[in-house]
Design a protein around this motif. Structure first.
Motif, PDB file in Angstrom:
ATOM      1  N   GLN A   1       0.842  -1.197   0.000  1.00 49.30           N
ATOM      2  CA  GLN A   1       0.000   0.000   0.000  1.00 49.30           C
ATOM      3  C   GLN A   1       0.884   1.256   0.000  1.00 49.30           C
ATOM      4  O   GLN A   1       2.007   1.217   0.489  1.00 49.30           O
ATOM      5  CB  GLN A   1      -0.907  -0.005   1.226  1.00 49.30           C
ATOM      6  CG  GLN A   1      -1.797  -1.232   1.333  1.00 49.30           C
ATOM      7  CD  GLN A   1      -2.618  -1.449   0.087  1.00 49.30           C
ATOM      8  OE1 GLN A   1      -3.365  -0.575  -0.326  1.00 49.30           O
ATOM      9  NE2 GLN A   1      -2.455  -2.605  -0.545  1.00 49.30           N
ATOM     10  N   PRO A   2       0.373   2.371  -0.515  1.00 51.51           N
ATOM     11  CA  PRO A   2       1.206   3.581  -0.556  1.00 51.51           C
ATOM     12  C   PRO A   2       1.495   4.171   0.824  1.00 51.51           C
ATOM     13  O   PRO A   2       2.506   4.852   1.001  1.00 51.51           O
ATOM     14  CB  PRO A   2       0.393   4.558  -1.409  1.00 51.51           C
ATOM     15  CG  PRO A   2      -1.000   4.036  -1.403  1.00 51.51           C
ATOM     16  CD  PRO A   2      -0.910   2.556  -1.183  1.00 51.51           C
ATOM     17  N   HIS A   3       0.617   3.921   1.800  1.00 49.66           N
ATOM     18  CA  HIS A   3       0.781   4.500   3.133  1.00 49.66           C
ATOM     19  C   HIS A   3       0.350   3.500   4.197  1.00 49.66           C
ATOM     20  O   HIS A   3      -0.507   2.655   3.951  1.00 49.66           O
ATOM     21  CB  HIS A   3      -0.088   5.758   3.308  1.00 49.66           C
ATOM     22  CG  HIS A   3       0.199   6.832   2.335  1.00 49.66           C
ATOM     23  ND1 HIS A   3       1.285   7.662   2.438  1.00 49.66           N
ATOM     24  CD2 HIS A   3      -0.455   7.203   1.209  1.00 49.66           C
ATOM     25  CE1 HIS A   3       1.293   8.507   1.427  1.00 49.66           C
ATOM     26  NE2 HIS A   3       0.249   8.255   0.666  1.00 49.66           N
ATOM     27  N   GLY A   4       0.890   3.667   5.402  1.00 46.25           N
ATOM     28  CA  GLY A   4       0.312   3.022   6.558  1.00 46.25           C
ATOM     29  C   GLY A   4      -0.963   3.779   6.899  1.00 46.25           C
ATOM     30  O   GLY A   4      -1.036   4.999   6.716  1.00 46.25           O
ATOM     31  N   THR A   5      -1.979   3.068   7.373  1.00 42.42           N
ATOM     32  CA  THR A   5      -3.291   3.696   7.588  1.00 42.42           C
ATOM     33  C   THR A   5      -3.938   3.229   8.889  1.00 42.42           C
ATOM     34  O   THR A   5      -3.571   2.214   9.467  1.00 42.42           O
ATOM     35  CB  THR A   5      -4.252   3.368   6.423  1.00 42.42           C
ATOM     36  OG1 THR A   5      -4.332   1.941   6.274  1.00 42.42           O
ATOM     37  CG2 THR A   5      -3.789   3.991   5.109  1.00 42.42           C
ATOM     38  N   LEU A   6      -4.918   4.008   9.302  1.00 40.03           N
ATOM     39  CA  LEU A   6      -5.830   3.624  10.377  1.00 40.03           C
ATOM     40  C   LEU A   6      -7.224   4.099   9.979  1.00 40.03           C
ATOM     41  O   LEU A   6      -7.384   4.811   8.984  1.00 40.03           O
ATOM     42  CB  LEU A   6      -5.398   4.191  11.732  1.00 40.03           C
ATOM     43  CG  LEU A   6      -5.209   5.695  11.921  1.00 40.03           C
ATOM     44  CD1 LEU A   6      -6.516   6.460  11.966  1.00 40.03           C
ATOM     45  CD2 LEU A   6      -4.455   5.939  13.211  1.00 40.03           C
ATOM     46  N   GLY A   7      -8.219   3.700  10.753  1.00 46.66           N
ATOM     47  CA  GLY A   7      -9.595   4.089  10.451  1.00 46.66           C
ATOM     48  C   GLY A   7     -10.170   4.980  11.522  1.00 46.66           C
ATOM     49  O   GLY A   7      -9.825   4.876  12.703  1.00 46.66           O
ATOM     50  N   LEU A   8     -11.047   5.882  11.102  1.00 48.04           N
ATOM     51  CA  LEU A   8     -11.784   6.743  12.013  1.00 48.04           C
ATOM     52  C   LEU A   8     -13.268   6.538  11.755  1.00 48.04           C
ATOM     53  O   LEU A   8     -13.712   6.568  10.596  1.00 48.04           O
ATOM     54  CB  LEU A   8     -11.427   8.211  11.790  1.00 48.04           C
ATOM     55  CG  LEU A   8      -9.967   8.598  11.985  1.00 48.04           C
ATOM     56  CD1 LEU A   8      -9.760  10.063  11.610  1.00 48.04           C
ATOM     57  CD2 LEU A   8      -9.517   8.338  13.415  1.00 48.04           C
ATOM     58  N   LEU A   9     -14.019   6.326  12.817  1.00 51.07           N
ATOM     59  CA  LEU A   9     -15.465   6.157  12.725  1.00 51.07           C
ATOM     60  C   LEU A   9     -16.136   7.175  13.622  1.00 51.07           C
ATOM     61  O   LEU A   9     -15.682   7.405  14.745  1.00 51.07           O
ATOM     62  CB  LEU A   9     -15.888   4.754  13.180  1.00 51.07           C
ATOM     63  CG  LEU A   9     -15.233   3.547  12.511  1.00 51.07           C
ATOM     64  CD1 LEU A   9     -15.680   2.272  13.210  1.00 51.07           C
ATOM     65  CD2 LEU A   9     -15.569   3.513  11.027  1.00 51.07           C
ATOM     66  N   GLU A  10     -17.206   7.754  13.129  1.00 43.77           N
ATOM     67  CA  GLU A  10     -18.045   8.617  13.967  1.00 43.77           C
ATOM     68  C   GLU A  10     -19.426   7.999  13.994  1.00 43.77           C
ATOM     69  O   GLU A  10     -20.039   7.751  12.943  1.00 43.77           O
ATOM     70  CB  GLU A  10     -18.097  10.031  13.392  1.00 43.77           C
ATOM     71  CG  GLU A  10     -18.827  10.997  14.287  1.00 43.77           C
ATOM     72  CD  GLU A  10     -18.840  12.402  13.709  1.00 43.77           C
ATOM     73  OE1 GLU A  10     -19.819  13.120  13.989  1.00 43.77           O
ATOM     74  OE2 GLU A  10     -17.890  12.769  12.990  1.00 43.77           O
ATOM     75  N   ILE A  11     -19.901   7.741  15.207  1.00 46.58           N
ATOM     76  CA  ILE A  11     -21.176   7.060  15.408  1.00 46.58           C
ATOM     77  C   ILE A  11     -22.068   7.966  16.228  1.00 46.58           C
ATOM     78  O   ILE A  11     -21.649   8.516  17.249  1.00 46.58           O
ATOM     79  CB  ILE A  11     -20.954   5.718  16.133  1.00 46.58           C
ATOM     80  CG1 ILE A  11     -19.977   4.841  15.326  1.00 46.58           C
ATOM     81  CG2 ILE A  11     -22.273   5.001  16.364  1.00 46.58           C
ATOM     82  CD1 ILE A  11     -19.324   3.752  16.126  1.00 46.58           C
TER      83      ILE A  11
END
Length: 163
Positions: free
Chosen positions: A139-149
């Motif tokens: 992948q081009p970048h390391g990533t994480l996820g953000l969720l708004e609930i």
């Protein structure tokens, strides 16, 4: 509710300590979800200093991660949203339908394993893989996820580059 979603941190080989750009997102989180391959329970303890942590076991996780409390799968309610977690969701073909069958009550299934970020809906379920913040593979970048609930609804889901 603001959730930060991580997977495949692979400590201590890839995660020596929380990377600064990851820590920036963790500050202010209401909850942290880790979709497995933590590799050492120390990472979960480090994350718990920011917010409550829910984690599942990955294929590289040892007995210390299980002893920390990470099961193979997890179903939980986040601000009224039914969420399921699993590390390996299997092959990409038929994934959404398979996750719907595995977790019929979930509106969102969080998973990891592939290190490939994914946010997709189908077969009545949203599936979300945050990728890896430390082992980007192809992948081009390391990533994480953000969720708004809010009010039982997922109002925002975002995959964010951190490298």
């Amino acid at each position: 509710m603001r959730a930060v979603v991580l997977s495949d941190t692979h400590a201590p080989r890839r995660w020596k300590t929380c990377p600064p750009r990851v820590a920036g997102h963790l500050r202010g989180a209401d909850v942290i979800l880790h979709a497995g391959d933590v590799c050492t329970a120390d990472v979960l303890d480090e994350l718990a200093a920011y917010a409550p942590v829910h984690a599942v076991l990955g294929n590289n996780d040892g007995p210390d991660v299980a002893a920390w409390g990470a099961p193979e799968t997890l179903e939980l309610d986040l601000a009224g949203l039914p969420v399921a977690m699993i590390h390996d969701s299997g092959p990409s073909k038929g994934r959404a339908a398979r996750m719907r069958r595995r977790f019929p009550g979930a509106a969102l299934v969080v998973f990891g394993h592939s290190h490939i970020p994914l946010d997709e809906s189908g077969d009545g379920v949203r599936i979300f893989n945050p990728g890896s913040p430390t082992d980007r593979r192809r992948q081009p970048h390391g990533t994480l996820g953000l969720l708004e609930i809010d009010g039982g609804r997922l109002v925002r889901a975002e995959i964010v580059p951190v490298t």
